[in-house]
Scaffold this active site. Structure first.
Site, short mmCIF file in Angstrom:
data_model
loop_
_atom_site.label_atom_id
_atom_site.label_comp_id
_atom_site.label_asym_id
_atom_site.label_seq_id
_atom_site.Cartn_x
_atom_site.Cartn_y
_atom_site.Cartn_z
N GLU A 1 0.86 -1.18 0.00
CA GLU A 1 0.00 0.00 0.00
C GLU A 1 0.89 1.23 0.00
OE1 GLU A 1 -2.66 0.42 3.40
OE2 GLU A 1 -3.78 1.96 2.32
N CYS B 1 -6.57 0.88 2.92
CA CYS B 1 -7.53 1.97 2.80
C CYS B 1 -7.35 2.77 1.52
CB CYS B 1 -7.43 2.87 4.02
SG CYS B 1 -8.16 2.09 5.46
N ASN C 1 -12.43 -3.61 1.19
CA ASN C 1 -11.33 -3.62 2.16
C ASN C 1 -11.89 -3.33 3.54
OD1 ASN C 1 -8.49 -3.37 3.12
ND2 ASN C 1 -9.15 -1.26 3.49
N GLU C 2 -11.90 -4.30 4.38
CA GLU C 2 -12.37 -4.20 5.77
C GLU C 2 -13.53 -3.22 5.93
OE1 GLU C 2 -8.74 -3.06 8.05
OE2 GLU C 2 -9.49 -1.01 7.98
O1 AHR Z 1 -2.26 -1.42 7.00
C1 AHR Z 1 -2.65 -0.13 7.32
C2 AHR Z 1 -4.15 0.06 7.26
O2 AHR Z 1 -4.77 -0.75 8.19
C3 AHR Z 1 -4.80 -0.32 5.97
O3 AHR Z 1 -4.74 0.67 5.03
C4 AHR Z 1 -6.21 -0.57 6.38
O4 AHR Z 1 -6.86 -1.50 5.55
C5 AHR Z 1 -6.10 -1.01 7.81
O5 AHR Z 1 -6.94 -0.31 8.62
#
Ligand code: AHR
Length: 818
Positions: free
Chosen positions: A219, A419, A555-556
């Site tokens: 990321e 995120c 994503n989560e």
């Molecule tokens: O890994 C850091 C963050 O943690 C990621 O962007 C997110 O998916 C999670 O909350």
């Protein structure tokens, strides 16, 4: 507090939902007072009436049963004036998400401790959370632990009350267990005794291990891409930094300065007739009577390595087509480390390129471009790359950082987050199409971690990176909803509900176009070179398919109605159009709770092949939840443990965090028939630019410094087998707390015949392992004291003729060569 504010409290919530008050008397009941300790902060607690004294349920001030999930990260999530009602199916909790009382939140529970995902409604629509049969709670005041609070009064039957107390009791006990720290081991002499473990292959059949068990999560967080892995050395090369990025002081001129005859002059950044509409800003340098020097400071300066060629390119336009000769230099103070000349001829935007060889190694250099007196020009996309990128790729990646990844032997790479994938608000969702094609036409994107994404490392570079690593690509796209932690006013609507916090989601009439984008990504990766999107890939230099097999959707996310509707639409379209692509769903940000429960229910109802679980937990959680996957159903939806790490106060990576992960991974391997993929997160962090700790690999411009956790990933990644060998484990200790600190996993690699043993010992004492494998083995040991950071494993070759001794606080990997 003024009068207007006073009436917008709990009573106002009642008024907004306009329900009749009904009475509810339950025989043999217990009175419960539901309250919050502070307006806004914290969650809902309960106290019970013990003969006129209100006693909190749970320890101390009581267990927080529900917290608001509305609003931006952390302190952005608030709960005001909660009220609890009995409903025909259990309970409903309503609260305001802000003190402006514009948005009502609602959650349901059968028992006051298992809650549904939260729903939100504008004040005008709050009545939809009420049904006539709902029994309204009484407003009340009560004194708990010496302080008076307002709240609501409800009645529970004795069994309901006992269940609630028992839940709170177990939660508190679990939290205490999860606080277990190996740094406190001196307090427990019993843990200091040597333990003998006997590991014997039992008669259970071997378990097929997923070929994708250990991968990486990439990321652009902590300057992971721009200023990091992406080898571009010029910061803000396209003058597209935006106001509000970088904590507020960034803008199109950031990292640049201009002097005329040695004196600073203002940069003129304009947008008329740019190279491309996606890249509208550029610098214009008018004619002057003296030479001008345009300087870029790079990302914390530019590190230059002696003897390496540096490729400079830029787009230049002269107003009248008169040739302009530009000098370019790499400088540190007055010292010139490399230089070259370039001439611009003709009219219109032109791409010019040159190479400078570095005469010396320096850190903190700058790029200087001299525009001679009398000349005028426009400049954009001023870019500088070392020629020795990973595999020598143009627009490539830092070789030292890629080499660290390569050593993990990752079986897949997830991209672009995290995120970053679902974005801070609908407008910030990572649109993959803006990240491919010519660099000058890519769409820069505000980085939700507070900086800027050039997207020079976009989807094309990601697919090539996977190919170079021999890893499967795992793109993760938003499920049509942005991050549930999106900050205030980040969406395009104006009211509180959709302009902040909760998802909102791509408007339904825009979903068909979004779904098409998702399908187009698959065509971009796999479609024939003459297909619409396959041809874009081919034009970029890759006519062959990237052979994409997985796609992550979501994503989560908060598993809301908005999410489910949109996920299902995308899922249906992908599975119908590309039945061979495996979709990876999502089950929220924790290992339990309402999103996890509803996420799993939902994914199973759709037969989603895999879901992405996330949990950042304490070492104690990893030690005490080693059987987490043992009872997961097999043969349905599988697990991708997509983000996890061990977190301690201070958020460092050290022997304690690394070994607690190693211990847990031995259990993950045992469960590799259901856990098919894992990736530790986050991956990279640039020193002094971290938004998140710990990370697996720290770096600066000069060097790469893997964290201790990196070596666990490397030892597991580089030693993946494909057959798990079930064992009977017997410990000679009667102390279960000691046995829980020892992990053992055995695998065979059927291609080589190698047997691989991974043994984690989180005890302050040695462990002797009686095991049946003998012969020459490569033995890697990672060990130290719990607080040691930056520890590297030691690898030796040994003839194993009997029991193996594991040092205190260690991970041992033995690889027996067939
Ligand atoms: O890994 C850091 C963050 O943690 C990621 O962007 C997110 O998916 C999670 O909350």
């Amino acid at each position: 507090m003024n009068k207007i504010f006073k009436i917008t409290t709990a009573a106002a919530l009642m008024m907004a939902v306009a329900v009749p008050v009904m009475s509810s008397e339950i025989a043999d009941s217990v009175s419960i007072f539901a309250y919050k300790m502070e307006q806004g902060k914290g969650g809902l607690r309960m106290a019970w009436d013990d003969n006129g004294t209100w006693r909190p349920i749970g320890q101390g001030d009581g267990y927080e049963l529900v917290k608001s999930d509305f609003g931006s990260w952390g302190s952005g999530k608030k709960m005001y004036d909660p009220v609890v009602f009995r409903t025909p199916n259990g309970w409903r909790l309503l609260w305001w998400v802000s003190d402006s009382h514009q948005t009502v939140a609602s959650a349901d529970s059968p028992d006051l401790f298992n809650w549904t995902p939260q729903r939100y409604a504008d004040r005008s629509e709050a009545a939809k959370f009420m049904e006539p049969s709902i029994v309204r709670a009484r407003d009340a005041m009560a004194t708990v632990n010496g302080k008076e609070y307002s709240g609501s009064m409800i009645k529970l039957s004795r069994p309901e009350f006992m269940d609630l107390c028992s839940y709170a009791f177990h939660r508190v006990a679990a939290e205490q267990r999860n606080d277990e720290r190996v740094t406190a081991d001196t307090l427990y002499p019993d843990l200091h005794k040597t333990v003998r473990l006997t590991a014997k292959r039992n008669h259970k059949p071997t378990v097929k291990v997923s070929p994708h068990l250990f991968g990486i999560f990439f990321e652009d967080i902590n300057y992971g891409a721009d200023g990091g892995l992406y080898a571009e050395l010029v910061q803000n090369r396209d003058f597209e930094y935006m106001k509000g990025e970088g904590g507020g002081n960034w803008g199109p001129a950031y990292a640049w300065s201009l002097t005329e005859a040695g004196k600073p002059v203002e940069l003129t950044i304009v947008t008329a007739d740019p190279i491309h509409a996606n890249n509208s800003h550029y610098i214009t340098i008018p004619e002057a009577t003296a030479a001008r020097q345009l300087v870029n400071t790079g990302y914390d300066g530019i590190t230059v390595r002696k003897g390496v060629d540096y490729r400079l390119s830029m787009f230049v336009r002269t107003p009248d087509g008169r040739p302009v000769r530009l000098s370019v230099e790499l400088v540190k103070g007055k010292r010139v480390i490399g230089s070259a000349q370039m001439t611009v001829n003709g009219t219109g935007w032109q791409k010019v390129e040159t190479t400078m060889k570095a005469k010396a190694a320096v850190s903190g250099a700058e790029l200087r471009i001299t525009i001679p007196k009398g000349a005028a020009c426009d400049m954009d996309m001023i870019s500088l790359f070392p020629s020795d990128t990973w595999k020598g790729r143009v627009n490539g990646l830092r070789a030292d950082m890629m080499s660290a990844l390569d050593s993990i032997h990752p079986r897949f790479v997830r991209f672009p987050g995290g995120c970053v994938a679902h974005g801070n608000g609908v407008d910030n969702i990572y649109d993959w199409k803006g990240s491919v094609g010519p660099l000058e036409a890519r769409k820069p994107l505000r980085n939700l971690w507070g900086y800027h994404q050039t997207r020079g490392l976009g989807y094309y570079e990601f697919f090539v990176m996977c190919e170079d690593l021999g890893a499967e690509p795992l793109p993760v796209l938003a499920a049509g909803v942005p991050c549930q932690n999106s900050s205030w006013k980040s969406h395009h609507s104006v009211n509180e509900l959709t302009s902040c916090g909760q998802q909102g989601g791509i408007p339904m009439d825009e979903m068909p176009a979004y779904i098409q984008d998702v399908l187009d990504l698959i065509e971009y990766a796999n479609g024939p070179a003459d297909s619409k999107w396959g041809s874009v890939r081919a034009k970029a230099g890759h006519p062959e398919s990237f052979n994409l097999k997985f796609i992550g959707i979501g994503n989560e996310d908060l598993i809301s109605e908005e999410f489910e509707k949109r996920f299902e639409m995308i899922y249906d379209a992908v599975t119908k159009t590309y039945p061979d692509i495996k979709v990876v769903g999502t089950v929220g940000p924790f290992y339990e709770g309402s999103d996890y429960d509803e996420g799993w229910r939902f994914a199973r109802s759709l037969n989603v092949p895999l879901v992405d679980e996330h949990y950042y937990v304490t070492p104690g959680w990893l030690i005490n939840n080693r059987g987490y996957y043992d009872s997961y159903p097999r043969g349905g939806t599988d697990v991708y443990l997509g983000e996890y790490a061990s977190h301690i106060p201070g958020r460092k990576s050290n022997i304690e965090t690394a070994l607690s992960v190693a211990l847990y991974l031995t259990d993950v391997e045992r469960n590799s028939d259901v856990v098919k993929m894992t990736s530790y997160a986050p991956l990279f962090a640039k020193k002094n630019h971290t938004q998140w700790n710990p990370d697996m690999i720290y770096f600066d411009n000069d060097k790469v410094s893997p964290a201790t956790d990196y070596y666990v990933q490397k030892l597991f990644g580089a030693n993946q087998g494909d057959e798990y060998l079930p064992m009977d484990l017997q410990f000679d200790t009667a102390n279960p707390a000691a046995a829980r600190r020892i992990g053992y996993s055995a695998m065979r690699d059927s291609r080589t015949g190698d047997v691989i043993l991974k043994m984690a010992n989180l005890l302050p004492a040695k462990v002797t392992v009686d095991q049946e494998y003998r012969g020459i083995a490569r033995r890697s040991t990672l060990s130290g004291t719990p607080t040691d950071g930056q520890v590297e494993p030691v690898t030796v070759t040994e003839n194993i003729e009997g029991p193996v001794t594991l040092p205190p606080y260690s991970l041992t990997v033995l690889r027996f060569k067939k």
